[in-house]
Write a protein that holds these residues in place. Structure first.
Motif, PDB file in Angstrom:
ATOM      1  N   ASN A 278       0.546  -1.736   0.249  1.00 43.51           N
ATOM      2  CA  ASN A 278       0.147  -0.174   0.146  1.00 43.51           C
ATOM      3  C   ASN A 278       0.544   1.013   0.221  1.00 43.51           C
ATOM      4  N   LEU A 279       0.600   2.489  -0.286  1.00 41.30           N
ATOM      5  CA  LEU A 279       1.307   3.684  -1.047  1.00 41.30           C
ATOM      6  C   LEU A 279       0.101   5.066  -0.197  1.00 41.30           C
ATOM      7  N   TYR A 280       0.635   5.544   0.531  1.00 40.39           N
ATOM      8  CA  TYR A 280       0.001   6.015   1.107  1.00 40.39           C
ATOM      9  C   TYR A 280       0.871   7.618   0.891  1.00 40.39           C
ATOM     10  N   ASP A 281      -0.278   8.727   0.789  1.00 42.35           N
ATOM     11  CA  ASP A 281       0.586   9.994   0.995  1.00 42.35           C
ATOM     12  C   ASP A 281       0.752  10.964   1.612  1.00 42.35           C
ATOM     13  N   ALA A 282       1.430  11.287   2.459  1.00 39.89           N
ATOM     14  CA  ALA A 282       1.480  12.237   3.768  1.00 39.89           C
ATOM     15  C   ALA A 282       0.825  12.642   4.537  1.00 39.89           C
ATOM     16  N   LYS A 283      -0.911  12.890   3.826  1.00 41.78           N
ATOM     17  CA  LYS A 283      -1.842  12.589   4.735  1.00 41.78           C
ATOM     18  C   LYS A 283      -2.383  11.866   5.210  1.00 41.78           C
ATOM     19  N   GLY A 284      -1.941   9.989   4.899  1.00 46.66           N
ATOM     20  CA  GLY A 284      -2.086   9.113   5.086  1.00 46.66           C
ATOM     21  C   GLY A 284      -3.628   8.600   4.051  1.00 46.66           C
ATOM     22  N   THR A 285      -3.693   8.989   3.246  1.00 44.81           N
ATOM     23  CA  THR A 285      -4.720   8.449   1.754  1.00 44.81           C
ATOM     24  C   THR A 285      -4.268   7.908   1.112  1.00 44.81           C
ATOM     25  N   LEU A 286      -5.045   6.582   1.474  1.00 46.20           N
ATOM     26  CA  LEU A 286      -4.267   5.468   0.203  1.00 46.20           C
ATOM     27  C   LEU A 286      -4.070   5.934  -1.349  1.00 46.20           C
ATOM     28  N   ILE A 287      -2.816   5.720  -2.006  1.00 43.18           N
ATOM     29  CA  ILE A 287      -2.429   6.024  -3.416  1.00 43.18           C
ATOM     30  C   ILE A 287      -3.097   4.989  -4.336  1.00 43.18           C
ATOM     31  N   ARG A 288      -3.013   3.904  -3.725  1.00 44.35           N
ATOM     32  CA  ARG A 288      -1.933   2.445  -4.327  1.00 44.35           C
ATOM     33  C   ARG A 288      -2.286   1.391  -4.223  1.00 44.35           C
ATOM     34  N   THR A 289      -3.117   0.110  -4.345  1.00 47.78           N
ATOM     35  CA  THR A 289      -2.591  -1.150  -3.649  1.00 47.78           C
ATOM     36  C   THR A 289      -1.956  -1.716  -4.570  1.00 47.78           C
TER      37      THR A 289
ATOM     38  N   ASP B 179       5.955   2.566 -10.454  1.00 50.62           N
ATOM     39  CA  ASP B 179       6.017   3.305 -10.540  1.00 50.62           C
ATOM     40  C   ASP B 179       5.573   4.415  -9.652  1.00 50.62           C
ATOM     41  N   MET B 180       6.289   5.704  -9.959  1.00 47.04           N
ATOM     42  CA  MET B 180       5.795   6.753  -9.023  1.00 47.04           C
ATOM     43  C   MET B 180       6.132   7.935  -9.586  1.00 47.04           C
ATOM     44  N   SER B 181       6.359   7.955 -11.319  1.00 49.16           N
ATOM     45  CA  SER B 181       6.559   8.853 -12.146  1.00 49.16           C
ATOM     46  C   SER B 181       5.463   9.655 -11.755  1.00 49.16           C
ATOM     47  N   SER B 182       4.260   9.320 -12.181  1.00 47.80           N
ATOM     48  CA  SER B 182       3.022  10.727 -12.348  1.00 47.80           C
ATOM     49  C   SER B 182       2.676  10.801 -10.880  1.00 47.80           C
ATOM     50  N   LEU B 183       3.218  10.798  -9.934  1.00 50.61           N
ATOM     51  CA  LEU B 183       2.798  10.901  -8.287  1.00 50.61           C
ATOM     52  C   LEU B 183       3.320  12.449  -8.457  1.00 50.61           C
ATOM     53  N   PRO B 184       2.636  13.476  -7.768  1.00 50.14           N
ATOM     54  CA  PRO B 184       3.183  14.906  -7.586  1.00 50.14           C
ATOM     55  C   PRO B 184       4.817  14.434  -6.139  1.00 50.14           C
ATOM     56  N   ASN B 185       5.699  15.563  -6.165  1.00 50.74           N
ATOM     57  CA  ASN B 185       6.689  15.156  -5.152  1.00 50.74           C
ATOM     58  C   ASN B 185       6.496  15.399  -3.778  1.00 50.74           C
ATOM     59  N   GLY B 186       6.853  14.548  -2.698  1.00 48.04           N
ATOM     60  CA  GLY B 186       6.661  14.872  -1.093  1.00 48.04           C
ATOM     61  C   GLY B 186       6.787  13.464  -0.461  1.00 48.04           C
TER      62      GLY B 186
ATOM     63  N   ILE C  29       9.603   7.293   1.732  1.00 53.73           N
ATOM     64  CA  ILE C  29       9.782   7.585   1.478  1.00 53.73           C
ATOM     65  C   ILE C  29      10.187   9.119   0.641  1.00 53.73           C
ATOM     66  N   ILE C  30      10.657   9.788   0.268  1.00 61.02           N
ATOM     67  CA  ILE C  30      10.717  10.616  -0.912  1.00 61.02           C
ATOM     68  C   ILE C  30      10.253  10.715  -1.649  1.00 61.02           C
ATOM     69  N   LYS C  31       9.527  11.453  -2.676  1.00 61.53           N
ATOM     70  CA  LYS C  31       9.392  10.900  -4.277  1.00 61.53           C
ATOM     71  C   LYS C  31       9.783  13.221  -4.680  1.00 61.53           C
ATOM     72  N   GLN C  32      10.507  12.392  -5.595  1.00 62.13           N
ATOM     73  CA  GLN C  32      11.294  14.612  -6.318  1.00 62.13           C
ATOM     74  C   GLN C  32      11.387  14.097  -8.007  1.00 62.13           C
TER      75      GLN C  32
END
Length: 85
Positions: free
Chosen positions: A30-41, A56-63, A82-85
């Motif tokens: 499971n991938l969550y954003d900084a707010k704890g929202t589930l982005i992808r499973t 694949d995290m290329s389409s996700l915003p940095n954060g 993890i940090i997305k740049q």
């Protein structure tokens, strides 16, 4: 039981997750954003030994993101920041 590693961190496009297990299992990643929202499973069948999963995290915003993986019917779990740049 098993062992898990992920790289690169920070990530630009592809995140790689290596999971080593002693028995066949299914994993739920499971991938969550900084707010704890589930982005992808992502569900993947694991074989005994080394397994490589990529996200694949290329389409996700940095954060900042959190990756949570569980396998062996949920008895093995690990999470990473993890940090997305």
């Amino acid at each position: 039981t098993g062992n898990i590693k992920l790289w690169p961190n920070p990530v630009v496009s592809q995140l790689y997750i290596s999971i080593t297990t002693t028995a066949r299992s299914n994993t739920s990643i499971n991938l969550y954003d900084a707010k704890g929202t589930l982005i992808r499973t992502q569900q993947t069948a694991l074989i005994t030994g080394n397994n490589l999963v990529n996200i694949d995290m290329s389409s996700l915003p940095n954060g900042i993101y959190h990756v949570a993986a569980s396998w062996n019917q949920g008895s093995s779990q690990q999470s990473f920041k993890i940090i997305k740049q």
